[in-house]
Design an enzyme around this catalytic site. Structure first.
Site, PDB file in Angstrom:
ATOM      1  N   CYS A   1       0.851  -1.188   0.000  1.00 55.94           N
ATOM      2  CA  CYS A   1       0.000   0.000   0.000  1.00 55.94           C
ATOM      3  C   CYS A   1       0.891   1.243   0.000  1.00 55.94           C
ATOM      4  CB  CYS A   1      -0.909  -0.020   1.231  1.00 55.94           C
ATOM      5  SG  CYS A   1      -1.938   1.452   1.398  1.00 55.94           S
TER       6      CYS A   1
ATOM      7  N   CYS B   1       0.317   3.237   3.547  1.00 60.41           N
ATOM      8  CA  CYS B   1       0.793   2.769   4.861  1.00 60.41           C
ATOM      9  C   CYS B   1       1.893   1.717   4.805  1.00 60.41           C
ATOM     10  CB  CYS B   1      -0.381   2.235   5.679  1.00 60.41           C
ATOM     11  SG  CYS B   1      -1.032   0.653   5.078  1.00 60.41           S
TER      12      CYS B   1
ATOM     13  N   CYS C   1      -7.447  -1.044   1.593  1.00 57.47           N
ATOM     14  CA  CYS C   1      -6.392  -1.590   2.437  1.00 57.47           C
ATOM     15  C   CYS C   1      -6.963  -1.868   3.830  1.00 57.47           C
ATOM     16  CB  CYS C   1      -5.231  -0.598   2.530  1.00 57.47           C
ATOM     17  SG  CYS C   1      -3.912  -1.104   3.663  1.00 57.47           S
TER      18      CYS C   1
ATOM     19  N   CYS D   1      -8.376  -5.163  -9.890  1.00 61.30           N
ATOM     20  CA  CYS D   1      -7.953  -4.095 -10.784  1.00 61.30           C
ATOM     21  C   CYS D   1      -7.519  -2.931  -9.890  1.00 61.30           C
ATOM     22  CB  CYS D   1      -9.139  -3.735 -11.663  1.00 61.30           C
ATOM     23  SG  CYS D   1      -8.776  -2.655 -13.014  1.00 61.30           S
TER      24      CYS D   1
END
Length: 140
Positions: free
Chosen positions: A46, A49, A94, A118
């Site tokens: 991510c 984070c 996330c 996607c």
């Protein structure tokens, strides 16, 4: 969620494009992302984070214009209904910070999971395998 920042803190941490996609649920133009054609071994994290989201072994070419994967690291993402733009989709966020990553779709041609994620390139950072050929840390 583990990481909780104010929107002002997210604005300071992320680029304007990252903020638009990750925090405002935007998207990048198809076929424009830096990770679309990446074929290196490693992990996708991510961009907000740093949580590990996808292993390169699950990357596929969906012909959608965005990096696609047929599976996520277990427990790394959360699914939410998305009825924006007059259609029903399943949003992928996330699990660690709640940032928008993209959407997941059914894929009847995939024999492993029957779906594809996607994901916007700008929502990801790529961590290659280490130089010694070993696995990237945290999730492979």
């Amino acid at each position: 969620m583990t990481v909780q920042l104010s929107e002002d803190e997210w604005r300071k941490k992320l680029t304007p494009e990252q903020y638009h996609v990750l925090r405002e649920k935007g998207t990048e133009f198809p076929y424009s992302g830096k990770l679309l054609h990446n074929r290196d071994d490693g992990l996708y994290r991510c961009a907000a984070c740093g949580a590990v989201l996808f292993n390169s072994k699950t990357k596929m070419d969906s012909l959608s214009g965005w990096p696609s994967f047929n599976d996520a690291i277990k427990g790394s993402v959360v699914f939410q209904d998305d009825d924006s733009y007059g259609m029903h989709r399943t949003e992928v966020t996330c699990a660690n910070c709640g940032s928008h990553l993209g959407h997941v779709f059914d894929n009847p041609h995939d024999q492993t999971t029957g779906q594809y994620y996607c994901i916007d390139s700008v929502a990801l950072n790529f961590q290659p395998k280490d130089e010694k050929g070993g696995a990237a840390k945290d999730g492979s």
